[in-house]
Write an enzyme that holds these catalytic residues in place. Structure first.
Site, PDB file in Angstrom:
ATOM      1  N   HIS A 176      11.781  -4.504  -5.540  1.00 29.21           N
ATOM      2  CA  HIS A 176      11.313  -5.846  -5.882  1.00 29.21           C
ATOM      3  C   HIS A 176      11.553  -6.073  -7.370  1.00 29.21           C
ATOM      4  O   HIS A 176      11.085  -5.296  -8.217  1.00 29.21           O
ATOM      5  CB  HIS A 176       9.844  -6.012  -5.512  1.00 29.21           C
ATOM      6  CG  HIS A 176       9.618  -6.024  -4.034  1.00 29.21           C
ATOM      7  ND1 HIS A 176       8.508  -5.481  -3.432  1.00 29.21           N
ATOM      8  CD2 HIS A 176      10.388  -6.510  -3.018  1.00 29.21           C
ATOM      9  CE1 HIS A 176       8.586  -5.640  -2.120  1.00 29.21           C
ATOM     10  NE2 HIS A 176       9.728  -6.260  -1.850  1.00 29.21           N
ATOM     11  N   ALA A 177      12.279  -7.118  -7.669  1.00 29.36           N
ATOM     12  CA  ALA A 177      12.874  -7.291  -8.989  1.00 29.36           C
ATOM     13  C   ALA A 177      11.859  -7.273 -10.118  1.00 29.36           C
ATOM     14  O   ALA A 177      12.116  -6.721 -11.189  1.00 29.36           O
ATOM     15  CB  ALA A 177      13.663  -8.599  -9.006  1.00 29.36           C
ATOM     16  N   GLU A 179       9.077  -5.749 -10.482  1.00 27.59           N
ATOM     17  CA  GLU A 179       8.281  -4.530 -10.647  1.00 27.59           C
ATOM     18  C   GLU A 179       8.990  -3.572 -11.609  1.00 27.59           C
ATOM     19  O   GLU A 179       9.439  -2.490 -11.238  1.00 27.59           O
ATOM     20  CB  GLU A 179       8.012  -3.926  -9.271  1.00 27.59           C
ATOM     21  CG  GLU A 179       7.182  -4.872  -8.412  1.00 27.59           C
ATOM     22  CD  GLU A 179       7.132  -4.496  -6.934  1.00 27.59           C
ATOM     23  OE1 GLU A 179       7.538  -3.368  -6.587  1.00 27.59           O
ATOM     24  OE2 GLU A 179       6.680  -5.331  -6.121  1.00 27.59           O
ATOM     25  N   ARG A 235      11.177 -11.868  -7.097  1.00 27.72           N
ATOM     26  CA  ARG A 235      10.923 -10.693  -6.264  1.00 27.72           C
ATOM     27  C   ARG A 235      12.132 -10.256  -5.422  1.00 27.72           C
ATOM     28  O   ARG A 235      12.444  -9.084  -5.330  1.00 27.72           O
ATOM     29  CB  ARG A 235       9.741 -10.988  -5.336  1.00 27.72           C
ATOM     30  CG  ARG A 235       9.494  -9.967  -4.228  1.00 27.72           C
ATOM     31  CD  ARG A 235       8.392 -10.469  -3.313  1.00 27.72           C
ATOM     32  NE  ARG A 235       8.262  -9.704  -2.077  1.00 27.72           N
ATOM     33  CZ  ARG A 235       7.382  -8.727  -1.875  1.00 27.72           C
ATOM     34  NH1 ARG A 235       6.571  -8.365  -2.839  1.00 27.72           N
ATOM     35  NH2 ARG A 235       7.317  -8.113  -0.706  1.00 27.72           N
ATOM     36  N   ARG A 254      11.582  -6.144   3.652  1.00 26.05           N
ATOM     37  CA  ARG A 254      11.192  -6.681   4.951  1.00 26.05           C
ATOM     38  C   ARG A 254      12.415  -6.827   5.848  1.00 26.05           C
ATOM     39  O   ARG A 254      12.351  -7.467   6.891  1.00 26.05           O
ATOM     40  CB  ARG A 254      10.497  -8.059   4.807  1.00 26.05           C
ATOM     41  CG  ARG A 254       9.243  -8.053   3.959  1.00 26.05           C
ATOM     42  CD  ARG A 254       8.139  -7.201   4.585  1.00 26.05           C
ATOM     43  NE  ARG A 254       6.933  -7.241   3.751  1.00 26.05           N
ATOM     44  CZ  ARG A 254       6.689  -6.416   2.749  1.00 26.05           C
ATOM     45  NH1 ARG A 254       7.567  -5.478   2.426  1.00 26.05           N
ATOM     46  NH2 ARG A 254       5.575  -6.513   2.050  1.00 26.05           N
ATOM     47  N   SER A 311       5.161  -1.546  -7.530  1.00 27.37           N
ATOM     48  CA  SER A 311       3.933  -1.828  -8.267  1.00 27.37           C
ATOM     49  C   SER A 311       3.425  -3.186  -7.766  1.00 27.37           C
ATOM     50  O   SER A 311       4.209  -3.992  -7.239  1.00 27.37           O
ATOM     51  CB  SER A 311       4.200  -1.880  -9.780  1.00 27.37           C
ATOM     52  OG  SER A 311       4.879  -3.064 -10.160  1.00 27.37           O
ATOM     53  N   TYR A 312       2.081  -3.450  -7.847  1.00 27.26           N
ATOM     54  CA  TYR A 312       1.092  -2.618  -8.488  1.00 27.26           C
ATOM     55  C   TYR A 312      -0.075  -2.393  -7.536  1.00 27.26           C
ATOM     56  O   TYR A 312      -0.047  -2.893  -6.407  1.00 27.26           O
ATOM     57  CB  TYR A 312       0.570  -3.289  -9.776  1.00 27.26           C
ATOM     58  CG  TYR A 312      -0.104  -4.647  -9.559  1.00 27.26           C
ATOM     59  CD1 TYR A 312      -1.480  -4.755  -9.495  1.00 27.26           C
ATOM     60  CD2 TYR A 312       0.642  -5.810  -9.404  1.00 27.26           C
ATOM     61  CE1 TYR A 312      -2.120  -5.982  -9.294  1.00 27.26           C
ATOM     62  CE2 TYR A 312       0.028  -7.036  -9.199  1.00 27.26           C
ATOM     63  CZ  TYR A 312      -1.357  -7.125  -9.149  1.00 27.26           C
ATOM     64  OH  TYR A 312      -1.971  -8.341  -8.935  1.00 27.26           O
ATOM     65  N   GLU A 388       2.676   2.711  -4.917  1.00 26.36           N
ATOM     66  CA  GLU A 388       2.420   1.535  -5.755  1.00 26.36           C
ATOM     67  C   GLU A 388       1.844   2.029  -7.080  1.00 26.36           C
ATOM     68  O   GLU A 388       0.764   2.622  -7.120  1.00 26.36           O
ATOM     69  CB  GLU A 388       1.427   0.593  -5.074  1.00 26.36           C
ATOM     70  CG  GLU A 388       1.889   0.027  -3.738  1.00 26.36           C
ATOM     71  CD  GLU A 388       2.683  -1.248  -3.879  1.00 26.36           C
ATOM     72  OE1 GLU A 388       2.950  -1.658  -5.034  1.00 26.36           O
ATOM     73  OE2 GLU A 388       3.047  -1.836  -2.841  1.00 26.36           O
TER      74      GLU A 388
END
Length: 436
Positions: A176-177, A179, A235, A254, A311-312, A388
């Site tokens: 996820h971009a 994070e 994201r 997903r 994260s998070y 996470e």
């Protein structure tokens, strides 16, 4: 950490106009609040229905972390929620996050100053090239394909004595971009493994002698670059939506085949949603390459351990995410191992950082088409986790640079425990020193 699709967000607005307006999204004056919910959850949701906001978390029974645009702050505060402020000015927090130390740039190579600040994508590419060059006879650069925009999904494969071919440890980062903390954490762990082996550390030597490590540090390079140029809280990947949709991106986590359409709660069919699953399983180029590598490792070496870093929230999560009542036969082993990791991390940290652990769907929330479930089922991984990282909500996705190194250090402690527990027969007597 997942995105809550209760209301229209900054991200969906930007996605809808990104074809014609690639200008950077401004968060100046926006505020982030933690609103207590509890028994008032229904009432809180009703009052928020008129607002354009982004929710950063899914712990709704306790609280909601909300990003409120600058123009709606006054109206939001007039509701008098039981809330505390996490970011007084999100734009200022992002600006501080993005302007760290330049010491690494002056020194070059692999050194500890790297972990003093966040870095541009091209610098990360150079980091991995330098790391491979520091261990040339027992490592190789690999690739799991290319991203939608054509970036190489590069990685590093390294090993110990008697050559490659041992059971695989596979890490995925920056899925996820937004994070950002995931990339430096994986970089720190890889550095500790290689430098420890070169220095003759007994524990690290045992890890590399018994496992091959495969690390794909940037699963979503297009999205990461986009967060650095245009929209810090983006994201998904940067693939256009289907048909006439003006929204961009699929959620790579997903988009895996297993459990892709298991229920209607774990992902979204709306192309504008942050958890959009795609039109079909593995219809992202990123996922196609990653899945190919997973299946190749399964068939040639076997996958001992898989970790998907995010994260998070501070969680160590095992399958299943797609069904909160479905428990894998290995759950006892996974939970015991996660417990010992969590204890070691807490005891090693001055902040007493605490990680919650358990099966993903039952512990946190339902996720369909997620990597750990897929790599466990189709990749036949013996251990499969989502981790996470920090924190539990004081900073959320915009974790200050001064927390990079402490976050990485505590995860290295956790990985030493985890890697030691994969097969304790490696160690004679009372076990590795980390447990004494």
């Amino acid at each position: 950490m997942q995105f809550l699709s209760i209301a229209l967000s900054f991200a969906s607005i930007a996605a809808a106009v990104s074809l014609s307006s690639p200008q950077p999204v401004s968060y100046d004056g926006a505020k982030v609040y933690r609103v207590k919910t509890g028994r008032q959850l229904a009432s809180v949701k009703e009052k928020l229905s008129a607002f354009n906001y982004e929710a950063w978390n899914h712990d709704l029974d306790r609280h909601i972390d909300l990003l409120i645009p600058a123009g709606e702050v006054a109206a939001f505060e007039a509701l008098n929620f039981n809330a505390k402020v996490l970011h007084e000015d999100l734009g200022a927090s992002i600006n501080a996050e993005s302007h760290g130390s330049s010491l690494w740039k002056r020194q070059g190579g692999v050194n500890s100053s790297w972990f003093d600040s966040y870095h541009p994508y091209d610098d990360h590419v150079q980091f991995w090239e330098d790391l491979q060059a520091s261990f040339p006879n027992q490592s190789e650069t690999i690739s799991s394909g290319t991203s939608y925009e054509g970036r190489d999904l590069f990685g590093l494969h390294f090993w110990g004595a008697s050559g490659p071919g041992k059971p695989a440890v596979l890490y995925h980062g920056q899925v996820h971009a937004r994070e950002w903390i995931t990339a430096p954490v994986i970089e720190y762990i890889a550095t500790q493994l290689i430098e420890g082996y070169k220095a003759g550390d007994n524990l690290t030597t045992a890890f590399l002698n018994n496992y091959d490590f495969f690390i794909i540090p940037f699963v979503n390079p297009d999205g990461f670059v986009y967060t650095q140029t245009t929209e810090r809280l983006w994201r998904k990947n940067r693939q256009p939506g289907p048909g006439n949709s003006t929204c961009f991106g699929r959620d790579i986590n997903r988009n895996w085949e297993f459990g892709w359409d298991a229920n209607d709660r774990g992902a979204s069919t709306n192309p504008c949603s942050q958890t959009y699953r795609g039109e079909a399983p593995s219809d992202t180029p990123e996922n196609q390459g990653l899945d190919k590598l997973v299946r190749e490792l399964r068939d040639t070496q076997g996958i001992k351990l898989y970790i998907d870093w995010h994260s998070y929230g501070q969680y160590i999560l095992s399958p299943y995410g797609s069904n909160e009542t479905n428990y894998a036969p290995e759950l006892g082993k996974w939970t015991n191992t996660a417990s010992r990791m969590s204890e070691a991390i807490r005891d090693s940290s001055d902040a007493r950082t605490t990680f919650t652990f358990g099966p993903s769907g039952a512990t946190l929330y339902t996720t369909t088409g997620a990597a750990p479930d897929h790599v466990y089922i189709f990749g036949e991984a013996e251990f499969s986790y989502t981790i996470e990282l920090r924190d539990t909500g004081d900073f959320g996705f915009v974790l200050p640079p001064e927390q990079i190194l402490p976050t990485a250090e505590e995860q290295w402690v956790g990985q030493q425990v985890l890697l030691s527990l994969l097969d304790e027969t490696f160690f004679d007597g009372e076990g590795p020193a980390i447990f004494t």
